[in-house]
Design a protein around this motif. Structure first.
Motif, PDB file in Angstrom:
ATOM      1  N   PRO A 196      14.456   8.217   0.396  1.00  0.00           N
ATOM      2  CA  PRO A 196      13.930   7.423   2.078  1.00  0.00           C
ATOM      3  C   PRO A 196      13.247   7.973   2.580  1.00  0.00           C
ATOM      4  CG  PRO A 196      16.457   8.164   1.465  1.00  0.00           C
ATOM      5  CD  PRO A 196      15.963   8.585   0.401  1.00  0.00           C
ATOM      6  N   HIS A 227      13.767   8.777   6.233  1.00  0.00           N
ATOM      7  CA  HIS A 227      14.567   8.814   7.575  1.00  0.00           C
ATOM      8  C   HIS A 227      15.937   9.362   6.308  1.00  0.00           C
ATOM      9  CE1 HIS A 227      11.276   6.770   9.793  1.00  0.00           C
ATOM     10  NE2 HIS A 227      11.934   5.482   9.175  1.00  0.00           N
ATOM     11  N   TRP A 248      18.798   7.619  10.825  1.00  0.00           N
ATOM     12  CA  TRP A 248      18.323   6.058  10.270  1.00  0.00           C
ATOM     13  C   TRP A 248      19.324   4.987  10.990  1.00  0.00           C
ATOM     14  CZ3 TRP A 248      21.528   3.834   5.674  1.00  0.00           C
ATOM     15  CH2 TRP A 248      20.803   2.992   5.170  1.00  0.00           C
ATOM     16  N   SER A 302      14.129   1.282   5.869  1.00  0.00           N
ATOM     17  CA  SER A 302      14.988   0.835   4.998  1.00  0.00           C
ATOM     18  C   SER A 302      14.577   1.597   3.661  1.00  0.00           C
ATOM     19  CB  SER A 302      16.190   0.437   5.317  1.00  0.00           C
ATOM     20  OG  SER A 302      16.663   0.237   6.690  1.00  0.00           O
TER      21      SER A 302
END
Length: 546
Positions: A114, A116, A121, A378
């Motif tokens: 990921p 974030h 997120w 995402s």
């Protein structure tokens, strides 16, 4: 935030390969001091069609209003079953992906991680699909559903003689909140999941351009870069334009109502048009400053102000009753989830057709806009993690906001129905844009907090216009995310003009018509998207097992 390398062909080591290069069909040039980099067919058709709609609506407003009314009647009265089955299907589709082996697939490939943290997120997810609706509907919907639309045929708290029926108050309040949660909960976020998941898979896992047409590569192959793909992208442009125009129109109505409430400014279409013009001008400045210096800073300011606004209402109002109302509404939402989602065997047309169908169309219209944003933040999440978080986390935040605002307004209403401004604006003399200010009138610092509400509405207005113009520009620039700024400014102006002509051509009815008219064809696009997602996930599982 990861982006694609736009200078090289996108290719992958599996069964979905293409030599297409992002922007290869674009026209680049200079028109005086203004540079442009556009996908000639998508941009030109979208721009000309938008301009034609604006001109015809301004020239023939009465005829336009009649057409808008017919569209709303057809969409809500004839296609209500279709929209309800469609969105129910999207929920089942998402849940199936969670429990099946597809859930282990990671956006970006097995080695992707990921970009974030969870906290960042979640904050991005919350801001993605939340706009003026929190302010416009946070008081309006719980009160209206508990007393007027009456979901599932619940008994009205006001008896035949107009007196309060104590036994019905608690049930109606809980069901009013539950009905509101339905419109802002996992049904709508399931629509966003489908769009964002499709874009994420085909961009990060299959290496295709960051464009909605890419999701249809399993169905169309390289034909997706031709007219079939052009049609898909043009539909996405109009869906986004009218979804945003609806939000901008509602924002203008609420800002105008707030100015009337605080400063005595007249409420009329002319004032609302002026509001749209001024805020669109501010959005143009934000667009020119860019993502970091414009919309990002405004979003950060708005989040801080929204949090302060929320806590003021929570602690200045009946705090314990607000929490109790939120929980009662949540439990009722869970227990009545299936009946509220059912398309048949119901007699609550005022709720189902006038409200639920409009919402499902609105969520579908916003899907390209919000879906592209969610997909961009995402990368690195597994499909299972992605679906569960996008469905549940933003929904819970919204439930808390709506629960506190709605419960506070309902308590004011039932405590003294004879003097309640909430009752006057929502039940007796329906003025939805004033519902929030009616609730604030019963709390301390009414003038200050009403002014803050106006400011929040205007900033939501600006950030929606800025972000929406970025998405539309990406689509009409052939998937490029770094096209010249004047193109984004052009689409910000078009959004404002469409919001204006919809207000002139019939107000709220026209706004609803614009959403439902574009949602009907785009809903078919989203159904086909589900098939492409399954094809992509099957391909990913084969790669993992090989």
């Amino acid at each position: 935030m990861s982006t694609l390398n736009e200078s090289e062909p996108h290719s992958v080591a599996d069964d979905m390969q293409t030599d297409y290069v992002v922007g290869q069909d674009n026209i680049k040039g200079q028109f005086g001091p203004i540079g442009f980099d556009i996908h000639n067919r998508v941009f030109i058709v979208s721009a000309l069609a938008s301009a034609t709609f604006i001109i015809l609506t301004l020239l023939f407003p009465e005829r336009a209003e009649s057409i808008f009314q017919s569209i709303v009647a057809f969409s809500t009265g004839t296609l209500d079953w279709y929209f309800m089955i469609l969105v129910d299907f999207f929920i089942l589709f998402c849940l199936a992906l969670v429990v099946l082996p597809y859930g282990s697939v990671r956006l970006g490939g097995a080695d992707a991680r990921p970009d974030h943290s969870y906290l960042s997120w979640f904050a991005l997810l919350f801001t993605a699909g939340i706009g003026i609706g929190l302010l416009f509907f946070g008081v309006l919907e719980p009160v209206y559903h508990a007393n007027v639309s009456l979901p599932l045929g619940i008994e009205s708290p006001f008896g035949s003689n107009g007196e309060l029926n104590p036994e019905a108050v608690a049930n109606a309040s809980a069901m009013g909140l539950a009905g509101t949660y339905l419109h802002w909960g996992i049904h709508g976020w399931a629509v966003y999941v489908v769009m964002a998941l499709g874009l994420g898979l085909f961009t990060y896992n299959k290496g295709l351009p960051f464009s909605i047409r890419s999701v249809f590569f399993p169905i169309l192959g390289d034909r997706v870069w031709g007219w079939w793909g052009h049609v898909i992208d043009i539909l996405a442009v109009f869906s986004t334009l009218f979804g945003l125009a609806t939000s901008l129109g509602l924002g203008a109505q609420q800002a105008n109502a707030g100015m009337n409430f605080v400063f005595g400014m007249e409420v009329n279409t002319t004032t609302q048009v002026i509001v749209i013009v001024v805020v669109t001008a501010a959005a143009l400045v934000s667009v020119w400053r860019g993502l970091e210096g414009g919309v990002k800073k405004l979003s950060e300011i708005n989040m801080v102000l929204a949090v302060l606004f929320f806590f003021f209402v929570l602690f200045a109002g009946p705090t314990l009753l607000a929490f109790t109302g939120f929980w009662s509404g949540l439990t009722t939402y869970v227990t009545e989830f299936l009946p509220l989602s059912a398309p048949f065997g119901r007699d609550d047309d005022a709720y189902r057709q006038a409200w639920t169908i409009f919402y499902w169309a609105w969520w579908i219209s916003w899907a390209p806009f919000v879906g592209m944003f969610i997909a961009r933040v995402s990368k690195g999440r597994t499909v299972r993690e992605f679906i569960l978080c996008v469905l549940l986390v933003p929904s819970l935040f919204i439930f808390i906001w709506m629960g506190v605002f709605g419960s506070t307004a309902l308590e004011q209403l039932y405590a003294d129905p004879t003097t309640s401004l909430v009752k006057e604006y929502v039940i007796d003399n329906y003025r939805p844009e004033l519902s929030l200010f009616g609730m604030l009138n019963e709390l301390p610092l009414t003038g200050l907090m009403s002014t803050l509400g106006i400011i929040l509405a205007l900033i939501f207005f600006i950030t929606s216009s800025d972000s929406g113009s970025l998405v539309i520009d990406t689509i009409t620039a052939g998937g490029k995310i770094d096209a010249p700024r004047p193109q984004r400014m052009f689409w910000a102006v078009i959004e404002g003009l469409i919001a204006i002509v919809l207000l002139i051509g019939g107000g709220l009815t026209a706004l609803q018509a614009g959403v439902t008219a574009t949602a009907i064809p785009f809903s078919i696009v989203m159904l086909l998207m589900c098939y492409s997602i399954i094809k992509a996930l099957n391909s990913e599982l084969r790669l993992i097992r090989s």
